[in-house]
Design an enzyme around this catalytic site. Structure first.
Site, mmCIF file in Angstrom:
data_model
loop_
_atom_site.group_PDB
_atom_site.id
_atom_site.type_symbol
_atom_site.label_atom_id
_atom_site.label_comp_id
_atom_site.label_asym_id
_atom_site.label_seq_id
_atom_site.Cartn_x
_atom_site.Cartn_y
_atom_site.Cartn_z
ATOM 1 C CB SER A 1 -0.827 -0.157 1.217
ATOM 2 O OG SER A 1 -0.115 0.022 2.349
ATOM 3 C CG ASP B 1 -0.718 3.533 9.822
ATOM 4 O OD1 ASP B 1 0.216 4.099 9.357
ATOM 5 O OD2 ASP B 1 -1.493 2.943 8.920
ATOM 6 C CG HIS C 1 -0.407 3.382 5.368
ATOM 7 N ND1 HIS C 1 -1.059 2.567 6.208
ATOM 8 C CD2 HIS C 1 -0.396 2.771 4.111
ATOM 9 C CE1 HIS C 1 -1.203 1.373 5.771
ATOM 10 N NE2 HIS C 1 -0.892 1.597 4.368
#
Lengths: 220, 220, 220, 220, 220, 220, 220, 220
Positions: free
Chosen positions: G15, G191, G194
């Site tokens: 991601s 977090d 990211h």
């Protein structure tokens, strides 16, 4: 690097500046600065000069001309008490003369443009540590194109105002020129105004060059 | 008026033809022909020649090049058994060379373009009562612009193919010229390809002129 | 061609005029004029007479009766300072008498209709270079249909008002007649009021005929 | 009351029957029967004859002609094993002849209509306790209207088929007549086909009359 | 049939009346009366008595108690100048005592309920040709259920008020009883308040019975 | 506490279990277990016994009967290799008999219910460390209500199956009883099946009590 | 600058790489590369080295571990025939061990990670002009944090693989360190995985440094 | 159990309290209390002490600092006339110092925090039967983390204020500690502030412990 520790930089303009920024004031969490050059400027300043903690605020509004800037100047510039200010306006002032030629009431002609921008700059400059004026541009290499010619005149007006008021001058039209030697304008922008991310990096880089930015950060 | 009573006209092309038409076959109720020249052609034919009952079918697909036409030719042209066919293709064949210059696998170069279009025309012409070939165009008056120059070459290829196969030839690049004497291309199209409704009427008018249309309908 | 260079034409009416136009004032970029006859009028004027630069503004509002026009006349007509004005009103004034016959407070009867329209016309005509009055219509060929009969009476009132105030008169009911000789009304409109694009072209063509429009543009 | 305790009634047809019913089979919880006459039939049967527990299933599909019924007959009728069946088809068979007159491949002409409906009825009737055939209709009082005339011919065909196969016949065209003596068709339906709730009650009432329904329920 | 030609019937209440009706006043085109008994009443009156042209207006608001009715009485009842009025209120007055027992400020107790309803009725009755009072209900056959017992008390209050002010009384609790002899309440309503279409037909039928409605319309 | 360190508990059932859980397998990040008792069980186990790291998996599917469980048993239970399994099924088996009484093909009668559940339990029990069977319930205190009576019969069947196969038995009907002494069922559930969060806590608490859960966690 | 004229750089990962890129292959028009470091890399390469025309392709997929890369390697790497490849994988391999510790089947432990990545690299390296391996990272300055410790072990494995296969090594964990001297990790990432745009610029800068990028472009 | 029969407990705070609660006042039907600890508290109180009928009201607002509480105190606390009040505030007061360190005007420093909270508590306490003060927390076991250290200081201030005003003190930071001995913070919360359902149960349990809650309800 001209901007100092903890100083606030407000960047105002039209859709090229806006790029989907958060309303009413774009600063802070969740990447609110939009998908354009302002985010690039902020990310590069923060990544390369983390010790400076420079505040970057995006106050661009899509569709704005210098008339619109004037109308919201107090709330959107003065009230934010910036240390540094950058202004990038004029694209719509010119564009409307060409894309809706019949609606003359929406055209901001050169005289009004220069007078209004000059007035905003002259009254605000004393309260700023630094000011950057960026020219409008048209990503069209043909200097004989009617809209490019007009845009160049507005850019020249910006240059004069910058010189008259101790502002850093950024010639965005000139910044795009090297790119256009290698690719057609269609590769940067479908309408020759709104650039893709590459074009926004061209703008960010021109701005950063004007304020003494270094890719490797502050000297030790 | 060349198209006869009850005959079916299929118009195929790219996004300029598509304009939001209904999938998979655009004909019939609820104005399915999209917001472009095909609707103008249909409305003008129906309003001026109600006694003819001409069927107009829009088979344009956004983003298509001549390669894409070839791939769907059987299903989207031959199976529909048109009496008349109009083809307007080539814009994307050229555009991709300029807006994604690095992705050469998506460029349809002139030789392939002319060969493919020629092959489609030569095999299909015998089954048609009439064929209209419209050139790709670039709403850019500067003949020295690199993309305009390339587009002109593709237009010339269309002219040759039309001449070789008894097709009506429509020079859309030429059709836009009078308009550009009075307004900047920005007033017709933001990307110099997708026109506004005025530009679509220019296309419709050029097409209708080629098939002997009269604004006052059939002579008594 | 009666409308002159740079003149502004405002077209006001009900849903037949509105067709999804942009609010509050529909003019300019991004095809704001809706999917009806106003767009056709604008596209045909711009494509055929690019040298005139006529401004077309759509001020139709869905559901309007002449009562509603009166209520918004100052803001939506006078304040826009049109050179030319077209009015197409009356469909709803009649229709409500037939589709909600119990709610008589929503019926605008003939006397009120004629008086209101006449008053708007008489006070506005002096400020205009030209005025076009278009009749309401019912796409129903049976002259004995109760709603068609009533609509004809309203159309006759429009004719009288046009004659009394030097306005160009457009008989839309008559304009649809030739089409109805070849197709059933179901092929033009599901409710016999809102036409498809073909029907809108019929309206546009009737309007343009009244103002001396030529498909081939101005004579050289 | 002809339908017996616990029997299943399947009602098939086009959009007049469908009215937004649940797919694939509309019966049961959450009012799945759509906003039309089928819901009225079910609610009236359940409210007036709660002791019968009649099952009502809506199998109408918008846009269907008798051709479409034939294609889905096994799955949508036979597999459901109805005790009673009602069929209301033909509106689209006729309508397409008038609203898309050029697309003749979508017209179901009288001969094909009668043959197909007759074949479906003759093969299915033996498996049913009862069958109801309802005519298509056009909410247009003018018997000289071309579409009304055609619809009357299809209704006559339904009457013949009903007579030939021991079916209950419901003349919906006749059912609307009394209403049209008091209101214009515009008060019941905008397109003279799809009725408002009042019109659906007219249909439900005509159907219920045919099967011996009593508003006061079963006799004690 | 007690309601006369052209008279207006306003039906007010809570969600059982509302059923998704159009705001602010539900009458007229496009079936605005919601999916409940008001639509059934209107459709049955219009289909069976087309010559009367009775106006039915739905003024139900979801969640209302008699307190809410009082607050909007002038705007939603008196200003509409009804000839006939029906009131169906009390479900929420009782329900809140059971589903949010801790929030006593939202409970409308019997005394307040009876006093408020009585006051509304007594001041309004003189201006009406007819008034119908319908009881709240709980689709629960167990008379010992606490909420059913309470609802019955409110129903008794309605009966008294009706008797005192010359109103037609409709006992909805009694109307549901026959249905509950054949099916469980779960087959009519998931929460024992909001009925399915069958339950709404039960309500409509009880109402219509009170005003002398005949399924076969007016006697010849 | 009967469930051991790192063991996996699969909870299967209908909508009472499902509560919007993630498909196809609900376990892990982002609170996938739905808004019902399974989340409560998981949160209480994790908060009070963090040292155990018990895995809780929600496999409830809305609308399921025991027939549906049987159909998906291999994929949704056996393939997941649970150490512990809880089953809560039967609500829909009974409910359909009352809310769609006419559609008997959707009713799972007692004999089939008991046989199917028994077969699933007997073949699966050997592979489990522990099994919990929870009864269906109806949040209706009136034991004479027809649906409550039927539900009690199904609950009794669950009790027998649990006894026969060494399963922990949870009588959910009994668990709701104390609550119903203080509030009406309307305060817990609008349809007497789907509880609010308080009702779900009642279920979670009954389950946890059966497996030896302590609010204060494991003894030191 | 190591990447040459017209060469293709594929960037694959999870991601952090994906960032909303276009599927299935992200390259070309309309800024398809997502809002992360890949866009920064592309924009900086294109703005600073327009003469090179380097192709940048984003093949990151959110949630991927090295297992997922292996599964899609042929289609998503080899079939694209990259000249240069960058791999940034491992975050999820580690993260799942900490955020869903009970679901061990989703943990990719160090041995499997190193073996899989090593195998992919060793078989692919020969077909590449250049390879860049970037470490996973955890934006947590506390080296004693359990997840940071684990991530460092995976980073060390990447370093070894890079050394063994002639790959450029980018230590992203180290790249974030200077930033964390001035701001808390909360200012870069909610977090700690990211990053915001500033954090993505840190990644882009570390990558570009490894391939010899210069902010001022190619030397004259 | 300290809270008495029919008493109202208002719980105010930031997003940890809010969790998607209904605006403006969250109490009553349809589970309006959000997906966090307030729902757990309410469900546990109602399930274990049904005889008490305690009212729980969620007044948390996402993003709030103590400054925001002060601004809405009258409307959101005093006007609701709670018997018991719980306050959980301070997370954002601290967090903004770390995630937007440059925007100092949004930081609520310790002195202001303690003074404001103290003032709210001192003026409100006399009107309450009971008050619970919960500390802010940071789900980070490393006591040397800068944000954890700051949060601990704010927690200490809460402890002092509780002691000074006869309030029950709940140390949420301490409540999370046992959980963090078994799992990494990543298993409870992605940002170390917003917990998953397990973390919310930890908060609910700590709160309930402070008010004398028993899992087995009131002693007989």
């Amino acid at each position: 690097m001209l901007i100092g520790k903890g100083e606030k930089l407000v960047m105002i303009g039209d859709s090229v500046t806006d790029c989907g920024r958060t309303q009413p004031v774009a600063e802070g969490l969740f990447d609110p600065l939009g998908r354009g050059y302002v985010t690039f400027v902020d990310a590069l300043l923060s990544a390369c000069y983390p010790e400076l903690g420079i505040r970057v605020v995006n106050m661009g509004n899509s569709g704005n001309t210098v008339r619109d800037l004037q109308a919201r100047w107090t709330r959107d510039v003065l009230d934010l008490k910036p240390d540094w200010l950058s202004i990038c306006i004029g694209v719509n002032d010119v564009w409307r003369q060409f894309d809706i030629p019949r609606q003359t009431e929406k055209h901001v002609m050169l005289e009004e443009y220069a007078a209004t921008l000059g007035q905003l700059v002259s009254t605000t400059r004393p309260q700023l540590k630094g000011l950057v004026l960026m020219t409008p541009y048209y990503i069209e290499p043909n200097r004989d194109d009617a809209m490019r010619m007009r845009m160049d005149e507005y850019g020249a007006a910006v240059r004069q105002i910058a010189a008259a008021h101790d502002a850093h001058f950024v010639d965005l039209q000139a910044a795009f020129a090297p790119l256009l030697e290698h690719v057609h304008s269609a590769a940067i922008s479908w309408d020759r105004i709104h650039p893709n991310q590459t074009g926004h990096m061209v703008i960010a880089r021109a701005f950063l060059k004007a304020i003494g930015f270094s890719w490797t950060g502050a000297p030790a």
